[in-house]
Each structure stands twice: as structure tokens, then as C-alpha cells.
Design an enzyme around this catalytic site. Structure first.
Site, short mmCIF file in Angstrom:
data_model
loop_
_atom_site.label_atom_id
_atom_site.label_comp_id
_atom_site.label_asym_id
_atom_site.label_seq_id
_atom_site.Cartn_x
_atom_site.Cartn_y
_atom_site.Cartn_z
CB CYS A 211 -8.66 -4.61 -3.70
SG CYS A 211 -7.50 -3.25 -3.39
CD GLU B 145 -5.36 -5.87 -1.22
OE1 GLU B 145 -4.74 -4.79 -1.13
OE2 GLU B 145 -6.20 -6.24 -0.39
CB CYS C 166 -10.76 -2.52 0.48
SG CYS C 166 -10.14 -1.90 -1.09
CG ASN D 238 -0.36 -0.15 2.52
OD1 ASN D 238 0.68 -0.78 2.67
ND2 ASN D 238 -0.97 0.43 3.54
CB ILE D 239 1.70 3.62 -2.36
CG1 ILE D 239 2.56 2.40 -2.72
CG2 ILE D 239 2.50 4.92 -2.50
CD1 ILE D 239 2.92 2.31 -4.20
CD GLU D 240 -1.35 4.88 4.53
OE1 GLU D 240 -0.83 5.73 5.29
OE2 GLU D 240 -2.09 3.96 4.93
CB CYS E 195 -5.21 -1.35 -1.78
SG CYS E 195 -6.55 -0.57 -0.90
N1 THU Z 1 -5.29 -1.29 2.42
C1 THU Z 1 -4.73 -2.17 1.53
O1 THU Z 1 -3.56 -2.04 1.16
N2 THU Z 1 -5.50 -3.18 1.07
C2 THU Z 1 -6.81 -3.38 1.39
O2 THU Z 1 -7.47 -4.25 0.83
C3 THU Z 1 -7.43 -2.54 2.42
C4 THU Z 1 -6.65 -1.38 2.88
C5 THU Z 1 -4.47 -0.17 2.92
C6 THU Z 1 -4.89 1.18 2.44
C7 THU Z 1 -4.36 2.08 3.54
O3 THU Z 1 -3.03 2.42 3.24
C8 THU Z 1 -4.37 1.21 4.77
O4 THU Z 1 -4.55 -0.13 4.32
C9 THU Z 1 -5.47 1.54 5.77
O5 THU Z 1 -6.70 1.59 5.15
#
Ligand code: THU
Length: 128
Positions: free
Chosen positions: A94, A57, A91, A44-46, A55
Site C-alpha cells: 500500500c 488502503e 503495509c 480490506n476484502i479477503e 487491503c
Molecule cells: N490489511 C489492510 O487492509 N491494510 C494493510 O495495510 C495491512 C493489512 C489487511 C489485509 C488482510 O485482510 C488483513 O489486513 C490481515 O493481513
């Protein structure tokens, strides 16, 4: 569990180490197994503008598709929680991206659990 899927889960755990998640500290990794046997990982890259976050995935899928891969067998997802044995479910966004590229029997490996895309997204949206 199948050794192939165990290794895929280990790849996802390693991918979570690359997570850029300074806002949530929720570190997620994914490892996508293509039908040709190749594996693409993602984390995941915020972003400070939160809605731009990607996300793990989707990072893995977009890496693979952008390299010309179109057929997929399974994805392992790891992280999020301190205990890596706790499943980190994908999520909704995804799941919909998976539905774009994968059959209903596409496997989702979550720690010691194996689900299918149909388990997590029955009645997926499509344009038919
Ligand atoms: N996140 C994912 O990488 N995959 C998911 O299926 C659900 C959420 C990440 C997004 C965000 O950076 C962190 O989890 C919190 O929501």
C-alpha cells in the site's frame, strides 16, 4: 488534531465495519481525502485464495482513481486491533501504491498520529 483529519479518521473507522475478513478477522478501513475535498473509503476484502486479498488502503485508492481522481492530500487508516486508538500502519504494498499517486508530504492519519509518506517510505522505488 485538525477537525478535517478527525472526521477522516471517523470515516475510516466506519469503513472498517464493511470489512470482508472472514479469514483473519482483522478488520481495516481507510478514508482517502482527494485534493478537491472528496473522500473515498475502502475496506480490506479477503479471498479464500489468500494472495488475492485487497487491503483497505488500496481499495480506497482504486475506487478514487477509477472515478478519475489523481490528486490526494491524506489517508486515514483505522482498525485491525480491538483498540481503535492503536495505529494500524499501512503495509509495504500500500505504501508503494501511495508513492505512485502522492507527493512525499502526503499525510497518513493513524489514530492520533500524523505521518507523511516520506516517513513511512523513504527512498521509494520509481523508474527514474
Ligand atoms: N490489511 C489492510 O487492509 N491494510 C494493510 O495495510 C495491512 C493489512 C489487511 C489485509 C488482510 O485482510 C488483513 O489486513 C490481515 O493481513
Amino acid at each position: 488534531m485538525d477537525k478535517l483529519y478527525q472526521n477522516l479518521y471517523s470515516d475510516a473507522v466506519r469503513a472498517a465495519e464493511k470489512s470482508y475478513s472472514p479469514y483473519s478477522q482483522f478488520r481495516v478501513g481507510a478514508a482517502l481525502l482527494c485534493s478537491d475535498g472528496s473522500v473515498y473509503t475502502g475496506c480490506n476484502i479477503e479471498n479464500a485464495s489468500f494472495s488475492l486479498t485487497n487491503c483497505a488502503e488500496r481499495t480506497a485508492f482504486f475506487k478514487a482513481v477509477s472515478e478519475g481522481k489523481k490528486e490526494f492530500e491524506a489517508i486515514a487508516i483505522a482498525g485491525g486491533h480491538e483498540n481503535l486508538n492503536e495505529p494500524c500502519y499501512p503495509c509495504g504494498a500500500c505504501r508503494q501504491v501511495m508513492a505512485e499517486f502522492c507527493n512525499k508530504d502526503f499525510k497518513i492519519i493513524l489514530s492520533d498520529k500524523i505521518l507523511t509518506l516520506n516517513d513511512v517510505l523513504p527512498y521509494a522505488f520509481d523508474l527514474d
